[in-house]
Design a protein around this motif. Structure first.
Motif, PDB file in Angstrom:
ATOM      1  N   SER A  80       0.812  -1.228   0.000  1.00 41.27           N
ATOM      2  CA  SER A  80       0.000   0.000   0.000  1.00 41.27           C
ATOM      3  C   SER A  80       0.837   1.266   0.000  1.00 41.27           C
ATOM      4  O   SER A  80       0.287   2.366  -0.081  1.00 41.27           O
ATOM      5  CB  SER A  80      -0.939   0.008   1.221  1.00 41.27           C
ATOM      6  OG  SER A  80      -1.928  -0.991   1.090  1.00 41.27           O
ATOM      7  N   ALA A  81       2.142   1.131   0.087  1.00 43.12           N
ATOM      8  CA  ALA A  81       3.026   2.296   0.126  1.00 43.12           C
ATOM      9  C   ALA A  81       3.227   2.881  -1.269  1.00 43.12           C
ATOM     10  O   ALA A  81       3.041   2.204  -2.290  1.00 43.12           O
ATOM     11  CB  ALA A  81       4.372   1.916   0.727  1.00 43.12           C
ATOM     12  N   VAL A  82       3.605   4.149  -1.304  1.00 39.43           N
ATOM     13  CA  VAL A  82       3.878   4.829  -2.574  1.00 39.43           C
ATOM     14  C   VAL A  82       5.050   4.142  -3.272  1.00 39.43           C
ATOM     15  O   VAL A  82       6.061   3.822  -2.650  1.00 39.43           O
ATOM     16  CB  VAL A  82       4.214   6.312  -2.323  1.00 39.43           C
ATOM     17  CG1 VAL A  82       4.573   7.001  -3.635  1.00 39.43           C
ATOM     18  CG2 VAL A  82       3.046   7.019  -1.643  1.00 39.43           C
ATOM     19  N   SER A 151       2.978   6.793   4.953  1.00 39.73           N
ATOM     20  CA  SER A 151       1.627   7.160   5.385  1.00 39.73           C
ATOM     21  C   SER A 151       0.929   5.997   6.090  1.00 39.73           C
ATOM     22  O   SER A 151      -0.266   6.058   6.358  1.00 39.73           O
ATOM     23  CB  SER A 151       0.785   7.604   4.176  1.00 39.73           C
ATOM     24  OG  SER A 151       0.678   6.549   3.240  1.00 39.73           O
ATOM     25  N   GLU A 208      -4.559   4.875  -2.255  1.00 47.68           N
ATOM     26  CA  GLU A 208      -4.023   6.242  -2.234  1.00 47.68           C
ATOM     27  C   GLU A 208      -4.899   7.181  -1.423  1.00 47.68           C
ATOM     28  O   GLU A 208      -4.412   8.188  -0.879  1.00 47.68           O
ATOM     29  CB  GLU A 208      -3.887   6.774  -3.670  1.00 47.68           C
ATOM     30  CG  GLU A 208      -2.877   6.034  -4.536  1.00 47.68           C
ATOM     31  CD  GLU A 208      -3.488   4.802  -5.214  1.00 47.68           C
ATOM     32  OE1 GLU A 208      -2.783   4.155  -5.993  1.00 47.68           O
ATOM     33  OE2 GLU A 208      -4.686   4.517  -4.948  1.00 47.68           O
ATOM     34  N   TRP A 210      -6.160   6.687   1.406  1.00 47.75           N
ATOM     35  CA  TRP A 210      -5.790   6.641   2.827  1.00 47.75           C
ATOM     36  C   TRP A 210      -4.497   7.397   3.119  1.00 47.75           C
ATOM     37  O   TRP A 210      -4.113   7.539   4.274  1.00 47.75           O
ATOM     38  CB  TRP A 210      -5.674   5.181   3.302  1.00 47.75           C
ATOM     39  CG  TRP A 210      -6.849   4.344   2.924  1.00 47.75           C
ATOM     40  CD1 TRP A 210      -6.836   3.175   2.221  1.00 47.75           C
ATOM     41  CD2 TRP A 210      -8.239   4.593   3.217  1.00 47.75           C
ATOM     42  NE1 TRP A 210      -8.107   2.681   2.042  1.00 47.75           N
ATOM     43  CE2 TRP A 210      -8.988   3.523   2.650  1.00 47.75           C
ATOM     44  CE3 TRP A 210      -8.912   5.610   3.895  1.00 47.75           C
ATOM     45  CZ2 TRP A 210     -10.382   3.469   2.759  1.00 47.75           C
ATOM     46  CZ3 TRP A 210     -10.302   5.537   3.998  1.00 47.75           C
ATOM     47  CH2 TRP A 210     -11.016   4.483   3.428  1.00 47.75           C
ATOM     48  N   TYR A 211      -3.817   7.878   2.034  1.00 51.04           N
ATOM     49  CA  TYR A 211      -2.632   8.716   2.252  1.00 51.04           C
ATOM     50  C   TYR A 211      -3.036  10.099   2.757  1.00 51.04           C
ATOM     51  O   TYR A 211      -2.252  10.798   3.399  1.00 51.04           O
ATOM     52  CB  TYR A 211      -1.842   8.924   0.945  1.00 51.04           C
ATOM     53  CG  TYR A 211      -1.323   7.683   0.270  1.00 51.04           C
ATOM     54  CD1 TYR A 211      -1.215   6.470   0.945  1.00 51.04           C
ATOM     55  CD2 TYR A 211      -0.932   7.737  -1.071  1.00 51.04           C
ATOM     56  CE1 TYR A 211      -0.735   5.341   0.288  1.00 51.04           C
ATOM     57  CE2 TYR A 211      -0.445   6.611  -1.723  1.00 51.04           C
ATOM     58  CZ  TYR A 211      -0.346   5.423  -1.036  1.00 51.04           C
ATOM     59  OH  TYR A 211       0.131   4.307  -1.689  1.00 51.04           O
ATOM     60  N   GLN A 212      -4.263  10.522   2.407  1.00 52.42           N
ATOM     61  CA  GLN A 212      -4.697  11.883   2.683  1.00 52.42           C
ATOM     62  C   GLN A 212      -5.050  12.063   4.164  1.00 52.42           C
ATOM     63  O   GLN A 212      -5.535  11.135   4.812  1.00 52.42           O
ATOM     64  CB  GLN A 212      -5.923  12.232   1.823  1.00 52.42           C
ATOM     65  CG  GLN A 212      -5.737  11.951   0.348  1.00 52.42           C
ATOM     66  CD  GLN A 212      -4.548  12.685  -0.233  1.00 52.42           C
ATOM     67  OE1 GLN A 212      -4.320  13.854   0.078  1.00 52.42           O
ATOM     68  NE2 GLN A 212      -3.774  11.999  -1.067  1.00 52.42           N
ATOM     69  N   LEU A 219      -3.852  11.776   9.954  1.00 50.68           N
ATOM     70  CA  LEU A 219      -4.017  10.847   8.846  1.00 50.68           C
ATOM     71  C   LEU A 219      -5.014   9.741   9.187  1.00 50.68           C
ATOM     72  O   LEU A 219      -5.355   9.522  10.347  1.00 50.68           O
ATOM     73  CB  LEU A 219      -2.666  10.229   8.481  1.00 50.68           C
ATOM     74  CG  LEU A 219      -1.558  11.205   8.057  1.00 50.68           C
ATOM     75  CD1 LEU A 219      -0.267  10.448   7.794  1.00 50.68           C
ATOM     76  CD2 LEU A 219      -1.977  11.989   6.818  1.00 50.68           C
TER      77      LEU A 219
END
Length: 387
Positions: A80-82, A151, A208, A210-212, A219
């Motif tokens: 799930s990471a960038v 995140s 993505e 959930w990054y916000q 977060l």
């Protein structure tokens, strides 16, 4: 089939013969929404042939499949990471469906038992025993939503979150050990419905989202952590203490001394201490290298300890202070942190295999022993042959 091992003592078997189910479910979501839904499900088709324990086991296996499915696509919790290849959307949809099915079957099995007049202490023990093991499969699968990226949630943080969940689970059975009544926790129903929806939402909007931040610099991962910790310490723990205090005020506590009342916590606390020592003093930082395997080892060892408590509270016998599994674990942790073992990762693999196999052996043996004691077949409504 020959009996594997008699883990349940004669005193405990005699206690099971006198056992009467007593539980309180006051959660509005459960009482006004889920129970009517489960009543509808159990009557919607002619399923009188279906054994309640088979329903229980099927629901548990949905969670195991979720765990294995996410282990395949996100073994290290990095997906799930960038910059990493994300888990396919269909996996999240499947996870959501399977989680809700598992939750539904967990609510239906007892109703099926009463409907078919096949309620036994074995059914309740089997249900709660699998629930104790399901904690690790549920938590590890949810973790993949956020992962361990910038995140996400660190593997050490998730380790302590796992222990918060395990602590919340054992509180209910500690209550019953002292009061004779199982007070079903509010957080369980809310978390199962919420997470089932979050899986499906993740498939639609992508990880993505959930990054916000939810608000300012707060977060979604922080909201996730806050909800679990707050539910445990602001809802589950106060309600448990309140229920035990009420039993104390009404002179209905089953154990009068403080030592006997808190004895069920001794083995779980020792397990927490041993596993945390390994995390903190690991020469190779084993939790960073193998988080999924380490969580599985801890969660399975916890389930084994908890099952023995459930046997004691259902049979109205004294909880044993120390689980035998903790003795070899102390030796394993000593070998790991002292650096006497060159390959710490191999040691973790071997010890996890021992813990899982030991727990399966315990579970199968107890089910077989109680099935023989009550003269029933665990996964069938038919009576065993007398041949």
């Amino acid at each position: 089939m020959a009996l594997l091992y008699e883990y349940v003592t004669q005193e405990q078997l005699a206690g099971f013969d006198k056992y009467k189910y007593s539980a309180v479910d006051s959660n509005p979501l459960s009482v006004y929404v889920m129970h009517p839904f489960w009543n509808f499900v159990v009557k919607v088709r002619n399923t009188l042939w279906l054994a309640p324990n088979l329903i229980t086991f099927t629901g548990f296996m949905f969670l195991v499949v979720n765990f294995l499915m996410l282990a395949f696509y996100d073994y290290d919790f990095n997906a799930s990471a960038v910059g990493h290849q994300h888990v396919p959307s269909w996996v999240w949809v499947t996870a959501g469906i399977f989680n809700f099915l598992a939750y539904t079957l967990d609510g239906v099995d007892g109703k099926q038992a009463r409907r078919t007049n096949s309620s036994t202490p074995l059914g309740e023990l089997f249900d709660h025993g699998l629930d104790s093991w399901a904690c690790i499969f549920f938590v590890a699968t949810v973790y993949s939503i956020f992962g361990r990226g910038p995140s996400g949630v660190g593997v050490a943080t998730l380790y302590y979150i796992l222990w918060v969940v395990l602590f919340s689970f054992i509180l209910s059975h500690w209550e019953k050990y002292n009061t004779g009544v199982l007070f079903l926790p509010w957080g369980y129903d809310i978390s199962q419905v919420t997470i089932s929806l979050v899986y499906v939402v993740t498939a639609v909007v992508g990880v993505e989202t959930w990054y916000q931040p939810v608000l300012f610099y707060f977060l979604y991962r922080d909201l996730f952590t806050f909800m679990i910790v707050a539910c445990s310490f602001l809802v589950t723990l106060p309600m448990s203490l309140c229920n035990v205090f009420r039993a104390y005020r009404s002179n209905s506590l089953k154990h009068s001394s403080v030592y006997e009342a808190f004895l069920p916590f001794l083995s779980p606390v020792l397990l927490f201490v041993l596993s945390t020592i390994w995390v903190l003093f690991s020469p190779s930082d084993i939790l960073e290298l193998q988080p999924r395997l380490y969580y599985l080892m801890v969660g399975t060892a916890f389930a084994n300890v908890t099952c023995k408590l459930i046997v004691c509270q259902m049979s109205n016998t004294r909880c044993q202070p120390l689980s035998w599994l903790l003795l070899p674990m102390a030796a394993v942790v000593t070998l790991a942190v002292s650096g006497l073992v060159a390959d710490e990762m191999l040691l973790l693999h071997l010890w996890t295999a021992v813990v899982v196999l030991a727990h399966i052996h315990y579970g199968v043996s107890v089910v077989q022993q109680l099935s023989g004691h009550f003269g029933i077949l665990a996964f069938s409504l038919k009576k065993p042959s007398s041949d």
